[in-house]
Scaffold this motif. Structure first.
Motif, PDB file in Angstrom:
ATOM      1  N   UNK D   2       0.845  -1.182   0.000  1.00  0.00           N
ATOM      2  CA  UNK D   2       0.000   0.000   0.000  1.00  0.00           C
ATOM      3  C   UNK D   2       0.891   1.247   0.000  1.00  0.00           C
ATOM      4  N   UNK D   6       0.649   8.206   2.899  1.00  0.00           N
ATOM      5  CA  UNK D   6       1.015   7.986   4.289  1.00  0.00           C
ATOM      6  C   UNK D   6      -0.155   8.297   5.223  1.00  0.00           C
ATOM      7  N   UNK D   7      -1.325   8.528   4.656  1.00  0.00           N
ATOM      8  CA  UNK D   7      -2.487   8.680   5.532  1.00  0.00           C
ATOM      9  C   UNK D   7      -3.302   7.399   5.609  1.00  0.00           C
ATOM     10  N   UNK D   8      -2.739   6.335   5.123  1.00  0.00           N
ATOM     11  CA  UNK D   8      -3.480   5.078   5.095  1.00  0.00           C
ATOM     12  C   UNK D   8      -2.905   4.045   6.058  1.00  0.00           C
ATOM     13  N   UNK D   9      -1.809   4.388   6.695  1.00  0.00           N
ATOM     14  CA  UNK D   9      -1.158   3.424   7.584  1.00  0.00           C
ATOM     15  C   UNK D   9      -1.732   3.438   8.997  1.00  0.00           C
ATOM     16  N   UNK D  10      -1.295   2.507   9.813  1.00  0.00           N
ATOM     17  CA  UNK D  10      -1.826   2.378  11.170  1.00  0.00           C
ATOM     18  C   UNK D  10      -1.197   3.412  12.119  1.00  0.00           C
ATOM     19  N   UNK D  11      -1.787   3.493  13.294  1.00  0.00           N
ATOM     20  CA  UNK D  11      -1.265   4.345  14.357  1.00  0.00           C
ATOM     21  C   UNK D  11      -0.190   3.567  15.109  1.00  0.00           C
ATOM     22  N   UNK D 204       0.070  12.016   9.144  1.00  0.00           N
ATOM     23  CA  UNK D 204       0.712  11.229   8.094  1.00  0.00           C
ATOM     24  C   UNK D 204       1.907  10.434   8.616  1.00  0.00           C
ATOM     25  N   UNK D 206       2.097   8.430  11.577  1.00  0.00           N
ATOM     26  CA  UNK D 206       1.860   7.479  12.654  1.00  0.00           C
ATOM     27  C   UNK D 206       0.861   7.883  13.710  1.00  0.00           C
ATOM     28  N   UNK D 329       5.510   4.861   4.593  1.00  0.00           N
ATOM     29  CA  UNK D 329       5.403   5.321   5.969  1.00  0.00           C
ATOM     30  C   UNK D 329       6.276   4.457   6.862  1.00  0.00           C
ATOM     31  N   UNK D 331       5.539   2.175   8.834  1.00  0.00           N
ATOM     32  CA  UNK D 331       5.080   0.817   9.156  1.00  0.00           C
ATOM     33  C   UNK D 331       5.470  -0.205   8.112  1.00  0.00           C
TER      34      UNK D 331
END
Lengths: 344, 344, 344, 344
Positions: D2, D6-11, D204, D206, D329, D331
């Motif tokens: 993916x 970088x706004x699609x990754x997990x926290x 973005x 994390x 990102x 992750x």
């Protein structure tokens, strides 16, 4: 028999003549015309305010909305009478020009009282980020109900505003009528009484369409110029606004016309009282609110009289009283007024 | 020798006369005057659009900003030429009136081309919530560089707009000059060519301060009325706007003045060419962009000529070419133009 | 002893757990996450409205301001109670989002009455271009004074709105508490009673920061999406809004928490009555307004209790009554409430 | 695989843990929570600015639009790159928040140059009331094309702004990635280089949804608070914004994650170069623009890779090059990147 509004009468010949005189050759546009220099000087003299920033626009709503916007942040609220023109008759222009400020209505059917203004201010906590913040106070002189604040009344209102460091705007669409009624100076009715900016009306008092905005703090000048242009109220052929105002001010025509309009209203009010009508507000200037039987309204309408009746003239009990708004201007004659009264 | 702008000239006597005629007795305010009924009929006839909604305002920026606002959502963008008046000369009025819409500038130094408009539209993805949405296309006729779109050119532009179902606004501050140049009808230059709303200018062509906004879709009428009032552009003494426009339209005065202004410009352009000046854009109507030596500028300035020089007249090489904008109106004389040319 | 607001309590563990579960791998941003699909289905089921347009935002003010803006033109006025959140606690957000609309305040210290709403509408003449035009009616359920409109009361209000074809917005920041109090369905409290759009609160009832906006007319969908993005309320990592709402709706947690909050308030209200306090409004849900002696306030403050006292707790007669707002949420315990009451 | 944003990754777990820790008992709402005090101190330390005004909002667009609005009058224009987020991706939010200001686009496909900025400023005459006035300069760091301004480049830009006394905004949605790339301090990248206000991104990199706005001039504090509330971006349960930012800053997690994201992008860029792809901009941080054959795109899509392709992947010549945006990102794993590359 046209008493509907002082915005329906003709332009005074002296002003028409001044317009013709201005209509020669080419002139610098956008307020750089020579006549505007004259107007600026005259208005500064009228207001005894040699540093004042002076501008012209063509409508009273523009004068009010632009003047207020220069003193109102979008997160503030303007304090005004519930019956004020800016609340009732400007179709959200103050909200538009200020970028979405609120109007806080002081409950009154005529003049705002200092006590009511104080209460409205006290109801707002300073520094509460959730609420609209306190913004300017706007006072109408002559009021929308035809009364004139005395200088003491004006000062009592502005003192409340000043105690919270709030600016004060004066909606003077009928400034001349008020000044004629009070017999005071323009300075006394404005900056000497705590007013920061005034809409100085011409349109309702014999001009074609011109209002001055006078800022006693010249710091507001450039912001006003930008706001006026952005709002599309900067005239390219500005000389024709200037010429109206020049003609209006020349030889105190503005005060002469106001005196005549007020005198016409006094004659009308006297006649109405004599005929048994009830006067609803103190008719200090050129506007009268009177109540009289529906049957009389019907006779007046049949005779072609024009004015605002607050209710249905044709339907209802003939004796039932119905209020009316009757406005006089400089152009009316004693004969016209007496003709109107003859139908009572 | 005043060539700075067509907003600096006098009002035509026929219009002044009409104003005087309107100045009798009382008249209904806010556009309900009888003269406005006449104006509405005349403009509908001029545009061959019996259903059109027709309104008057006092400035060109008001006409443009209000007309566009009726077709623009705050999250949209207006497509216009980079040199357009709405972008360059209205101090964010379109943004203000639309509630914060954007202007997308089509890169051009004069006319917008259909290809450039198409490319700008293609760069916007339909349905992308992150971007400004496509809004109206605004075309200026006469352009800000003095050229006139042919009917074919107009239609090519509106066809691009229509292919995306976008409305089209025509900024016709110099509508009369364009129509005089093309020799077509007002209908051909507007709705027959895909224009939805037009700012029909009077101010720059011999009026005092009046522009019509004509919507070919009458559904826009009430929204326009509310927007105009809210923006403080509804005149109480509206009859004086009506009278200007009535005088302007009577006996085709508007076209006569435009023909004269264009002829004056043609004489000036011919003279300039003859004197060796370079014409920078095609001078189709009453506005000329010409480049000539700084020394000539200096002679003209010394002689009191007024116009916009694009650069510093006093400092720099005497032979260095400097562009100028020269605008003619109906009131100029052959003698005045020849006097100007005599300094070359 | 924290009774200041239901926005000060913790997030329910079931919602925290759902957030953790959502925090795996990558997810499509901007509302295209799979959890949002689930949320949309669930909310449509809750409201028995399979076509409803359903969106999430993070604050109650955003929900209200965006929902209202979709139904309000800038030249209109919104009708709401004088004590409403949109008037008192949103710092002109409704004015900002609507582009400068006005709020017309219905004078009441709690619920708006149909008669007062009718009177406010009657005071506005249709088609008067000078005045703000009638816009939506906004009703708060639970009211800002802790009362709940019965379905009959709601319907009486919306009937007045519908008689003028005005849309109706329901500020349901405490929607769950109202529904729990009435024991009705979500559909009955909204579209079956004439509501067009609802702000369905989560934040005050155990969520972290999420509110749904539900339009029963799906035509509003795209406009809302554009308004939300333009207002910067579209979350990129939207899944964390979705997850909150999903956890909130799962197994009727939302109603369970509301029932608990209401029961806590009932216990507190009963205790207050028993201790001699005066209840100022009918405490139908989870919010109580009660008046009791200043001395009691002082004891409570000394003991660390947190709530809003309407007046100066420290200065004034010890026996003088002073009103307080006390709000309960799902997380409070009987012991905590009893501890609070023990100081009376 | 993916790489869309970088706004699609997990926290990051450390942030989730901090959220859980914040979820105990009651806390003061609206930014008065104790964690916010910690965040304020930490951010002031990070920026070496003990007087800075520090605020949190939930979206990057809110941070940008609110920060800019504090420095932009409605009649001004903001200078920004044509490719900037505020122009391309915020659906007129800057226009909305500023009350209708304009954006002047500096033509560039990546970084704004000082020369181009200077030219744009030179094209605006000071004091011309007809044109939008010069307002703030907004610079994006990391740029929307993945490049990082050096400190010298930043200073050259701000020097141009300062020469006209214009304020400077830094859109730091990827601030951490830029700082990690430059190896400088936060102060060097902001106020020491002439930046007045910065959007300091967390989302973005994390976080769940949190951005700080840092004003180096504390005078802007109250205006920002009012603007934030009015825009509905003041969170009642603010502690969950605070907790995110606290977790983000703790032990330099923010820089760690940025280093990891940048390293992931470097690995990907290296791989792409090795595989023959063309890198379109200098990939200084965590975002890559690369061009490679359509056939490769098709293989990647078939394998489930997610990223933005600039053009039609399915239709067209298989060998035709098509650009893509690929964002990394913290992750991502080496294995995931290598898997992506394996399809080349």
């Amino acid at each position: 028999m046209f008493f509907a509004s002082d915005n329906a009468g003709p332009v005074h010949p002296q002003i028409m003549e001044r317009l013709s005189r201005a209509n020669e050759g080419h002139a610098m546009p956008y307020g750089k015309d020579a006549v505007m220099d004259e107007v600026r000087d005259r208005l500064r003299a009228v207001f005894e305010a040699p540093e004042a920033a002076v501008y012209l626009v063509a409508t009273g709503t523009a004068a009010n909305a632009l003047a207020l916007a220069c003193y109102t942040q979008p997160w503030q609220t303007v304090f005004c009478a519930a019956v004020s023109h800016i609340e009732q008759d400007e179709c959200n222009a103050p909200e538009f020009y200020s970028g979405g400020a609120k109007l806080t209505l002081i409950d009154t059917d005529n003049k705002m009282t200092p006590e009511a203004l104080q209460a409205a201010l006290d109801a707002r906590l300073d520094g509460n980020v959730h609420a609209a913040q306190a913004g300017p106070v706007s006072i109408t002189q002559v009021t929308e109900r035809g009364s004139v604040h005395t200088l003491d009344e004006l000062r009592a209102l502005t003192a409340v505003a000043k105690s919270r460091a709030l600016p004060v705007h004066l909606d003077g669409a009928r400034f001349a009528n008020a000044q004629a009624a009070l017999g005071c100076s323009a300075a006394e009715m404005t900056w000497k009484s705590g007013v920061d900016v005034v809409s100085f009306g011409g349109t309702k008092n014999g001009c074609m369409g011109v209002e001055a905005v006078v800022f006693f703090d010249p710091e507001k000048a450039w912001e006003f110029e930008l706001r006026r242009k952005r709002a599309a109220h900067l005239f390219s052929k500005h000389r024709y606004l200037s010429a109206q105002m020049a003609g209006y001010l020349e030889n105190d025509l503005w005060l002469d016309m106001a005196h005549r309009a007020n005198a016409n209203a006094a004659r009308l009010a006297g006649g109405l009282r004599h005929k048994g009508a009830t006067l609803l507000h103190k008719p200090d200037a050129n506007m009268i609110f009177a109540s009289f039987p529906r049957a009389t309204h019907q006779r007046l309408h049949a005779a072609g009289a024009r004015y605002y009746a607050m209710g249905d003239v044709q339907t209802g009990p003939a004796e039932g009283p119905l209020p009316a708004r009757l406005v006089c201007d400089w152009s009316m004659t004693d004969a016209g007024i007496d003709q109107f009264l003859s139908h009572f």
